[in-house]
Design a protein around this motif. Sequence first.
Motif, PDB file in Angstrom:
ATOM      1  N   ASP A   1      -8.515 -10.865  -4.342  1.00  0.00           N
ATOM      2  CA  ASP A   1      -8.116 -12.069  -3.445  1.00  0.00           C
ATOM      3  C   ASP A   1      -6.977 -11.708  -2.380  1.00  0.00           C
ATOM      4  N   ARG A   2      -6.356 -10.680  -2.482  1.00  0.00           N
ATOM      5  CA  ARG A   2      -5.031 -10.446  -1.587  1.00  0.00           C
ATOM      6  C   ARG A   2      -5.328 -10.606   0.023  1.00  0.00           C
ATOM      7  N   GLU A   3      -6.547 -10.114   0.280  1.00  0.00           N
ATOM      8  CA  GLU A   3      -6.639 -10.218   1.643  1.00  0.00           C
ATOM      9  C   GLU A   3      -6.948 -11.805   2.166  1.00  0.00           C
TER      10      GLU A   3
ATOM     11  N   HIS B   1      -1.415  -4.763   8.133  1.00  0.00           N
ATOM     12  CA  HIS B   1      -1.922  -4.645   6.724  1.00  0.00           C
ATOM     13  C   HIS B   1      -2.107  -6.031   5.974  1.00  0.00           C
ATOM     14  N   GLY B   2      -3.387  -6.766   6.078  1.00  0.00           N
ATOM     15  CA  GLY B   2      -3.252  -8.118   5.605  1.00  0.00           C
ATOM     16  C   GLY B   2      -3.509  -8.268   4.199  1.00  0.00           C
ATOM     17  N   GLU B   3      -2.475  -7.985   3.396  1.00  0.00           N
ATOM     18  CA  GLU B   3      -2.715  -8.435   1.925  1.00  0.00           C
ATOM     19  C   GLU B   3      -1.535  -8.985   1.483  1.00  0.00           C
ATOM     20  N   VAL B   4      -1.622  -9.857   0.764  1.00  0.00           N
ATOM     21  CA  VAL B   4      -0.088 -10.598  -0.084  1.00  0.00           C
ATOM     22  C   VAL B   4       0.149  -9.489  -1.111  1.00  0.00           C
ATOM     23  N   THR B   5       1.269  -9.311  -1.751  1.00  0.00           N
ATOM     24  CA  THR B   5       1.708  -8.532  -2.552  1.00  0.00           C
ATOM     25  C   THR B   5       1.938  -9.259  -3.832  1.00  0.00           C
TER      26      THR B   5
ATOM     27  N   THR C   1       0.848  -1.432   0.143  1.00  0.00           N
ATOM     28  CA  THR C   1       0.078  -0.195  -0.112  1.00  0.00           C
ATOM     29  C   THR C   1       0.905   1.296   0.079  1.00  0.00           C
ATOM     30  N   THR C   2       0.320   2.527   0.269  1.00  0.00           N
ATOM     31  CA  THR C   2       0.956   3.747   0.294  1.00  0.00           C
ATOM     32  C   THR C   2       2.203   3.724   1.086  1.00  0.00           C
ATOM     33  N   ASN C   3       3.393   4.048   0.366  1.00  0.00           N
ATOM     34  CA  ASN C   3       4.622   4.095   1.401  1.00  0.00           C
ATOM     35  C   ASN C   3       5.015   2.845   2.120  1.00  0.00           C
ATOM     36  N   SER C   4       4.750   1.724   1.553  1.00  0.00           N
ATOM     37  CA  SER C   4       5.175   0.291   2.240  1.00  0.00           C
ATOM     38  C   SER C   4       6.317  -0.262   1.681  1.00  0.00           C
ATOM     39  N   ALA C   5       7.154   0.668   0.950  1.00  0.00           N
ATOM     40  CA  ALA C   5       8.113   0.156   0.218  1.00  0.00           C
ATOM     41  C   ALA C   5       9.442  -0.643   1.078  1.00  0.00           C
ATOM     42  N   GLN C   6       9.383   0.009   2.254  1.00  0.00           N
ATOM     43  CA  GLN C   6      10.429  -0.237   3.388  1.00  0.00           C
ATOM     44  C   GLN C   6       9.753  -1.452   4.142  1.00  0.00           C
TER      45      GLN C   6
ATOM     46  N   PHE D   1      -3.736 -13.641   2.037  1.00  0.00           N
ATOM     47  CA  PHE D   1      -2.992 -13.300   3.156  1.00  0.00           C
ATOM     48  C   PHE D   1      -3.297 -14.160   4.536  1.00  0.00           C
ATOM     49  N   LEU D   2      -4.615 -14.334   4.697  1.00  0.00           N
ATOM     50  CA  LEU D   2      -4.995 -15.090   6.001  1.00  0.00           C
ATOM     51  C   LEU D   2      -4.501 -16.445   6.021  1.00  0.00           C
ATOM     52  N   ASP D   3      -4.500 -17.317   4.739  1.00  0.00           N
ATOM     53  CA  ASP D   3      -3.816 -18.662   4.839  1.00  0.00           C
ATOM     54  C   ASP D   3      -2.372 -18.553   4.829  1.00  0.00           C
ATOM     55  N   ARG D   4      -1.558 -17.604   3.901  1.00  0.00           N
ATOM     56  CA  ARG D   4      -0.386 -17.937   3.810  1.00  0.00           C
ATOM     57  C   ARG D   4       0.530 -17.039   4.878  1.00  0.00           C
ATOM     58  N   VAL D   5      -0.148 -16.056   5.462  1.00  0.00           N
ATOM     59  CA  VAL D   5       0.753 -15.225   6.417  1.00  0.00           C
ATOM     60  C   VAL D   5       0.342 -15.302   7.893  1.00  0.00           C
TER      61      VAL D   5
END
Length: 346
Positions: free
Chosen positions: A148-150, A136-140, A106-111, A153-157
Amino acid sequence: MDSLTIRTPDDFHAHFRDGAMLSNVAVFTARQFGRAIVMPNLVPPIITTEQALAYKSRISVALPDSLQFKPLMTSYLTEDSDPADIERGFADGVLTACKLYPAGATTNSAQGVRNIERVYGALATMERIGMPLLIHGEVTDPDIDIFDREAVFLDRVLSRIISAFPALKVVLEHVTTSDAVEFVESSGPNLAATITPHHLVINRNAMFQGGLRPHFYCLPIAKRERHRLAVRRAATSGSSKFFLGTDSAPHRVGDKESACGCAGVFNAPFALESYAKTFEEENALHHLENFASVNGATFYDLPLNEGTITLERSGSEVPLTYGTGVDTVIPFHAGETLAWRLKPRE
Ligand code: NCD
Ligand code: ZN
Protein backbone atom coordinates in the motif's frame (compact mmCIF):
# COMPACT_ATOMS: atom_id res chain seq x y z
CA MET A 1 5.10 -6.70 -38.97
CA ASP A 2 8.65 -8.05 -38.89
CA SER A 3 10.59 -4.89 -38.32
CA LEU A 4 9.91 -1.70 -36.41
CA THR A 5 12.02 1.45 -36.79
CA ILE A 6 11.53 4.22 -34.26
CA ARG A 7 13.30 7.41 -33.28
CA THR A 8 16.20 6.66 -30.90
CA PRO A 9 14.64 6.20 -27.44
CA ASP A 10 15.72 7.48 -24.01
CA ASP A 11 15.66 5.75 -20.63
CA PHE A 12 14.31 8.19 -18.07
CA HIS A 13 15.36 6.11 -15.02
CA ALA A 14 18.50 3.98 -14.80
CA HIS A 15 20.97 2.90 -12.10
CA PHE A 16 24.53 2.76 -13.41
CA ARG A 17 26.26 2.27 -10.02
CA ASP A 18 30.00 2.95 -9.82
CA GLY A 19 33.37 1.20 -10.08
CA ALA A 20 33.39 -2.34 -11.52
CA MET A 21 29.59 -2.52 -11.73
CA LEU A 22 29.46 0.75 -13.73
CA SER A 23 31.99 -0.64 -16.21
CA ASN A 24 29.94 -3.81 -16.56
CA VAL A 25 26.40 -2.43 -16.89
CA ALA A 26 26.37 1.09 -18.41
CA VAL A 27 27.11 -0.23 -21.89
CA PHE A 28 23.81 -2.15 -22.01
CA THR A 29 21.80 1.04 -21.57
CA ALA A 30 24.06 2.98 -23.95
CA ARG A 31 23.51 0.37 -26.69
CA GLN A 32 19.74 0.72 -26.48
CA PHE A 33 19.20 4.40 -25.70
CA GLY A 34 20.43 7.82 -26.81
CA ARG A 35 20.25 9.24 -23.29
CA ALA A 36 19.46 8.06 -19.79
CA ILE A 37 18.53 9.77 -16.58
CA VAL A 38 21.16 8.40 -14.21
CA MET A 39 20.02 7.86 -10.64
CA PRO A 40 22.14 9.39 -7.87
CA ASN A 41 21.73 6.75 -5.11
CA LEU A 42 25.39 5.77 -4.88
CA VAL A 43 27.27 5.30 -1.61
CA PRO A 44 27.80 8.13 -0.81
CA PRO A 45 25.01 9.70 -2.88
CA ILE A 46 25.50 12.24 -5.68
CA ILE A 47 24.27 15.41 -4.00
CA THR A 48 26.27 18.35 -5.33
CA THR A 49 26.87 19.57 -8.87
CA GLU A 50 30.57 18.84 -8.41
CA GLN A 51 29.83 15.22 -7.50
CA ALA A 52 27.49 14.90 -10.48
CA LEU A 53 30.15 16.23 -12.84
CA ALA A 54 32.75 13.78 -11.51
CA TYR A 55 30.28 10.88 -11.79
CA LYS A 56 29.42 11.93 -15.33
CA SER A 57 33.06 11.71 -16.34
CA ARG A 58 33.40 8.26 -14.73
CA ILE A 59 30.41 7.18 -16.85
CA SER A 60 32.02 8.58 -20.02
CA VAL A 61 35.24 6.70 -19.27
CA ALA A 62 33.24 3.48 -18.85
CA LEU A 63 31.64 3.77 -22.30
CA PRO A 64 33.09 3.61 -25.82
CA ASP A 65 32.78 6.99 -27.60
CA SER A 66 31.33 5.22 -30.62
CA LEU A 67 28.02 4.74 -28.78
CA GLN A 68 27.28 8.50 -28.76
CA PHE A 69 25.33 8.14 -25.56
CA LYS A 70 24.53 11.05 -23.27
CA PRO A 71 24.09 10.52 -19.51
CA LEU A 72 21.67 12.99 -17.91
CA MET A 73 22.72 13.60 -14.34
CA THR A 74 20.55 13.96 -11.26
CA SER A 75 21.11 15.23 -7.75
CA TYR A 76 19.92 13.35 -4.66
CA LEU A 77 17.84 15.69 -2.51
CA THR A 78 18.65 15.82 1.18
CA GLU A 79 17.30 18.09 3.87
CA ASP A 80 20.63 19.96 3.59
CA SER A 81 20.67 20.30 -0.22
CA ASP A 82 21.76 23.77 -1.33
CA PRO A 83 19.20 25.35 -3.68
CA ALA A 84 21.86 27.71 -5.10
CA ASP A 85 24.09 24.77 -6.06
CA ILE A 86 21.12 22.99 -7.69
CA GLU A 87 20.27 26.14 -9.64
CA ARG A 88 23.87 26.56 -10.86
CA GLY A 89 24.12 22.88 -11.79
CA PHE A 90 20.94 23.10 -13.84
CA ALA A 91 21.93 26.40 -15.50
CA ASP A 92 25.34 24.96 -16.44
CA GLY A 93 23.71 21.88 -17.99
CA VAL A 94 25.35 19.49 -15.51
CA LEU A 95 22.14 18.56 -13.71
CA THR A 96 18.92 17.62 -15.48
CA ALA A 97 16.70 16.85 -12.47
CA CYS A 98 16.64 16.21 -8.71
CA LYS A 99 15.56 12.93 -7.14
CA LEU A 100 13.47 12.74 -4.01
CA TYR A 101 13.88 9.57 -1.98
CA PRO A 102 11.84 9.37 1.21
CA ALA A 103 14.47 8.29 3.79
CA GLY A 104 14.54 4.50 4.03
CA ALA A 105 12.22 3.88 1.06
CA THR A 106 14.70 1.92 -1.07
CA THR A 107 18.35 1.06 -1.84
CA ASN A 108 20.76 3.70 -0.47
CA SER A 109 18.03 6.11 0.57
CA ALA A 110 19.13 6.55 4.20
CA GLN A 111 20.19 10.15 3.51
CA GLY A 112 16.87 10.92 1.83
CA VAL A 113 14.11 13.20 3.04
CA ARG A 114 12.23 12.67 6.33
CA ASN A 115 10.20 15.86 6.38
CA ILE A 116 9.19 17.06 2.94
CA GLU A 117 8.89 20.67 4.11
CA ARG A 118 12.64 20.74 4.74
CA VAL A 119 13.21 20.61 0.97
CA TYR A 120 10.58 23.23 0.11
CA GLY A 121 13.37 25.77 -0.54
CA ALA A 122 14.90 23.49 -3.16
CA LEU A 123 11.48 22.72 -4.67
CA ALA A 124 10.67 26.44 -4.94
CA THR A 125 13.93 27.01 -6.83
CA MET A 126 13.26 24.04 -9.12
CA GLU A 127 9.74 25.27 -9.82
CA ARG A 128 11.09 28.71 -10.75
CA ILE A 129 13.81 27.41 -13.09
CA GLY A 130 11.76 24.61 -14.70
CA MET A 131 13.83 21.73 -13.29
CA PRO A 132 11.98 18.42 -12.93
CA LEU A 133 11.55 16.68 -9.58
CA LEU A 134 11.72 12.88 -9.80
CA ILE A 135 9.98 11.06 -6.97
CA HIS A 136 10.30 7.61 -5.48
CA GLY A 137 6.67 7.59 -4.40
CA GLU A 138 6.39 5.35 -1.38
CA VAL A 139 5.79 6.17 2.28
CA THR A 140 8.15 4.53 4.73
CA ASP A 141 5.86 4.29 7.76
CA PRO A 142 6.31 0.68 9.01
CA ASP A 143 2.60 0.62 9.88
CA ILE A 144 1.72 0.82 6.19
CA ASP A 145 1.65 -2.51 4.39
CA ILE A 146 4.41 -2.69 1.75
CA PHE A 147 1.81 -3.22 -1.00
CA ASP A 148 0.00 0.00 0.00
CA ARG A 149 3.02 2.30 0.26
CA GLU A 150 2.66 3.84 -3.18
CA ALA A 151 -1.08 4.48 -2.90
CA VAL A 152 -0.68 6.07 0.55
CA PHE A 153 2.14 8.28 -0.74
CA LEU A 154 -0.22 9.85 -3.28
CA ASP A 155 -2.58 11.12 -0.58
CA ARG A 156 -0.09 11.92 2.12
CA VAL A 157 2.81 13.45 0.20
CA LEU A 158 2.41 13.84 -3.56
CA SER A 159 -0.84 15.80 -3.38
CA ARG A 160 0.81 18.20 -0.91
CA ILE A 161 3.84 18.75 -3.15
CA ILE A 162 1.61 19.40 -6.15
CA SER A 163 -0.60 21.88 -4.38
CA ALA A 164 2.35 23.71 -2.80
CA PHE A 165 4.23 23.89 -6.14
CA PRO A 166 1.67 23.83 -8.95
CA ALA A 167 4.17 24.85 -11.64
CA LEU A 168 6.82 22.29 -10.58
CA LYS A 169 7.37 19.50 -13.12
CA VAL A 170 7.08 16.21 -11.28
CA VAL A 171 7.79 12.69 -12.51
CA LEU A 172 6.30 9.95 -10.36
CA GLU A 173 8.84 7.21 -11.01
CA HIS A 174 8.09 3.56 -11.71
CA VAL A 175 4.33 3.54 -11.08
CA THR A 176 2.95 0.17 -10.01
CA THR A 177 -0.70 0.70 -9.03
CA SER A 178 -4.02 1.66 -10.58
CA ASP A 179 -4.13 4.35 -7.87
CA ALA A 180 -0.96 5.97 -9.24
CA VAL A 181 -2.16 5.67 -12.85
CA GLU A 182 -5.46 7.36 -12.00
CA PHE A 183 -3.73 10.04 -9.94
CA VAL A 184 -1.41 10.90 -12.84
CA GLU A 185 -4.20 10.80 -15.42
CA SER A 186 -6.39 13.13 -13.39
CA SER A 187 -3.63 15.64 -12.56
CA GLY A 188 -2.53 18.59 -14.67
CA PRO A 189 0.18 18.60 -17.33
CA ASN A 190 3.03 19.08 -14.83
CA LEU A 191 2.72 15.54 -13.48
CA ALA A 192 3.92 12.55 -15.53
CA ALA A 193 5.12 9.03 -14.72
CA THR A 194 7.68 6.48 -15.82
CA ILE A 195 6.91 2.78 -16.23
CA THR A 196 9.41 -0.10 -16.02
CA PRO A 197 9.48 -3.18 -18.27
CA HIS A 198 9.16 -5.54 -15.33
CA HIS A 199 6.07 -3.95 -13.80
CA LEU A 200 4.39 -4.49 -17.18
CA VAL A 201 5.30 -8.19 -17.14
CA ILE A 202 5.15 -9.50 -13.57
CA ASN A 203 2.66 -9.28 -10.76
CA ARG A 204 3.44 -10.09 -7.12
CA ASN A 205 2.98 -13.83 -7.64
CA ALA A 206 6.22 -13.89 -9.66
CA MET A 207 8.20 -13.43 -6.44
CA PHE A 208 6.76 -16.65 -5.00
CA GLN A 209 6.38 -18.93 -8.04
CA GLY A 210 7.37 -22.37 -6.69
CA GLY A 211 9.71 -20.78 -4.14
CA LEU A 212 11.25 -17.44 -3.27
CA ARG A 213 12.45 -15.62 -6.41
CA PRO A 214 14.71 -12.75 -5.34
CA HIS A 215 15.36 -11.52 -8.88
CA PHE A 216 11.76 -10.31 -9.10
CA TYR A 217 12.07 -8.35 -5.86
CA CYS A 218 12.26 -4.63 -6.47
CA LEU A 219 10.83 -1.42 -5.08
CA PRO A 220 8.14 -0.39 -5.47
CA ILE A 221 7.25 -4.04 -5.07
CA ALA A 222 5.18 -5.70 -7.83
CA LYS A 223 1.47 -5.58 -6.99
CA ARG A 224 -1.69 -7.60 -7.72
CA GLU A 225 -2.67 -8.51 -11.27
CA ARG A 226 -5.33 -5.79 -11.53
CA HIS A 227 -2.62 -3.19 -10.87
CA ARG A 228 -0.34 -4.69 -13.52
CA LEU A 229 -3.21 -4.47 -16.00
CA ALA A 230 -3.81 -0.81 -15.13
CA VAL A 231 -0.12 -0.02 -15.62
CA ARG A 232 -0.13 -1.87 -18.97
CA ARG A 233 -3.16 0.12 -20.10
CA ALA A 234 -1.47 3.39 -19.13
CA ALA A 235 1.81 2.57 -20.89
CA THR A 236 0.17 1.43 -24.12
CA SER A 237 -2.69 3.94 -24.18
CA GLY A 238 -0.89 6.59 -26.20
CA SER A 239 -1.18 9.08 -23.32
CA SER A 240 1.72 11.53 -23.32
CA LYS A 241 1.82 11.45 -19.49
CA PHE A 242 3.54 8.06 -19.38
CA PHE A 243 7.00 7.27 -20.64
CA LEU A 244 9.86 4.83 -20.55
CA GLY A 245 12.04 4.51 -17.45
CA THR A 246 13.54 1.07 -16.98
CA ASP A 247 14.67 1.38 -13.35
CA SER A 248 17.35 -1.10 -14.34
CA ALA A 249 18.91 -1.72 -10.91
CA PRO A 250 21.71 -4.30 -10.94
CA HIS A 251 22.95 -5.93 -7.76
CA ARG A 252 25.60 -8.64 -7.50
CA VAL A 253 24.04 -12.07 -7.42
CA GLY A 254 25.22 -12.65 -3.85
CA ASP A 255 23.47 -9.47 -2.74
CA LYS A 256 20.19 -10.62 -4.30
CA GLU A 257 20.33 -14.28 -3.25
CA SER A 258 20.81 -13.54 0.41
CA ALA A 259 19.04 -13.69 3.77
CA CYS A 260 18.30 -9.98 3.26
CA GLY A 261 18.38 -9.52 -0.49
CA CYS A 262 18.64 -6.15 -2.24
CA ALA A 263 15.74 -4.69 -4.22
CA GLY A 264 16.20 -4.19 -7.94
CA VAL A 265 15.70 -5.81 -11.34
CA PHE A 266 18.53 -5.65 -13.87
CA ASN A 267 16.69 -5.21 -17.16
CA ALA A 268 19.07 -3.04 -19.23
CA PRO A 269 20.32 -5.68 -21.74
CA PHE A 270 16.88 -6.39 -23.28
CA ALA A 271 14.78 -3.48 -22.08
CA LEU A 272 13.43 -2.45 -25.49
CA GLU A 273 12.73 -6.05 -26.46
CA SER A 274 10.75 -6.44 -23.23
CA TYR A 275 8.71 -3.27 -23.81
CA ALA A 276 8.09 -4.38 -27.42
CA LYS A 277 6.68 -7.67 -26.13
CA THR A 278 4.20 -5.86 -23.90
CA PHE A 279 3.18 -3.34 -26.56
CA GLU A 280 2.69 -6.10 -29.10
CA GLU A 281 0.57 -8.14 -26.68
CA GLU A 282 -1.59 -5.04 -26.19
CA ASN A 283 -1.82 -4.42 -29.97
CA ALA A 284 -0.12 -1.10 -29.37
CA LEU A 285 3.23 -1.28 -31.18
CA HIS A 286 2.18 1.95 -32.93
CA HIS A 287 2.37 3.71 -29.54
CA LEU A 288 5.84 2.39 -28.65
CA GLU A 289 7.71 5.27 -30.29
CA ASN A 290 5.88 7.99 -28.36
CA PHE A 291 6.30 6.09 -25.10
CA ALA A 292 10.00 5.36 -25.67
CA SER A 293 11.28 8.30 -27.68
CA VAL A 294 8.94 11.30 -27.53
CA ASN A 295 6.84 11.71 -24.36
CA GLY A 296 9.72 11.81 -21.90
CA ALA A 297 11.91 14.20 -23.87
CA THR A 298 8.92 16.48 -24.44
CA PHE A 299 8.07 16.51 -20.73
CA TYR A 300 11.71 17.29 -19.83
CA ASP A 301 11.93 19.98 -22.56
CA LEU A 302 14.78 18.13 -24.26
CA PRO A 303 15.21 17.95 -28.03
CA LEU A 304 14.10 14.65 -29.52
CA ASN A 305 16.95 12.34 -30.56
CA GLU A 306 17.84 12.56 -34.25
CA GLY A 307 18.64 8.95 -35.14
CA THR A 308 16.58 5.78 -35.27
CA ILE A 309 16.80 2.24 -33.96
CA THR A 310 15.30 -0.88 -35.48
CA LEU A 311 13.73 -3.84 -33.77
CA GLU A 312 13.46 -7.02 -35.80
CA ARG A 313 11.36 -10.08 -35.19
CA SER A 314 14.33 -12.41 -35.18
CA GLY A 315 14.32 -13.47 -31.55
CA SER A 316 16.58 -12.63 -28.61
CA GLU A 317 17.93 -15.29 -26.33
CA VAL A 318 18.48 -13.71 -22.96
CA PRO A 319 21.56 -15.07 -21.17
CA LEU A 320 21.19 -16.62 -17.73
CA THR A 321 23.90 -14.38 -16.29
CA TYR A 322 26.26 -11.52 -17.08
CA GLY A 323 29.75 -11.10 -15.64
CA THR A 324 31.74 -13.61 -13.64
CA GLY A 325 32.44 -14.55 -10.03
CA VAL A 326 31.19 -12.12 -7.40
CA ASP A 327 30.38 -9.61 -10.14
CA THR A 328 27.77 -11.89 -11.71
CA VAL A 329 24.39 -10.23 -12.28
CA ILE A 330 21.18 -11.97 -13.33
CA PRO A 331 19.12 -10.19 -15.98
CA PHE A 332 15.35 -9.84 -16.25
CA HIS A 333 13.94 -12.51 -18.63
CA ALA A 334 17.03 -14.70 -17.91
CA GLY A 335 16.93 -17.81 -20.08
CA GLU A 336 13.86 -16.69 -22.05
CA THR A 337 13.57 -16.09 -25.78
CA LEU A 338 11.92 -12.77 -26.63
CA ALA A 339 10.35 -12.30 -30.06
CA TRP A 340 12.04 -8.98 -30.84
CA ARG A 341 15.70 -8.16 -31.25
CA LEU A 342 17.35 -4.75 -31.34
CA LYS A 343 19.53 -4.37 -34.41
CA PRO A 344 22.94 -3.14 -33.27
CA ARG A 345 23.44 0.54 -34.12
CA GLU A 346 26.00 1.15 -36.86
C1 NCD B 1 16.77 0.61 -6.89
C2 NCD B 1 18.25 0.37 -6.60
O1 NCD B 1 18.64 -0.78 -6.40
O2 NCD B 1 19.02 1.35 -6.59
N1 NCD B 1 16.03 -0.57 -6.53
C3 NCD B 1 14.81 -0.92 -6.95
O3 NCD B 1 14.28 -1.92 -6.47
N2 NCD B 1 14.17 -0.23 -7.87
C4 NCD B 1 16.30 1.82 -6.19
C5 NCD B 1 14.95 2.32 -6.60
O4 NCD B 1 14.78 2.85 -7.69
O5 NCD B 1 14.01 2.16 -5.81
ZN1 ZN C 1 15.29 3.29 -9.42
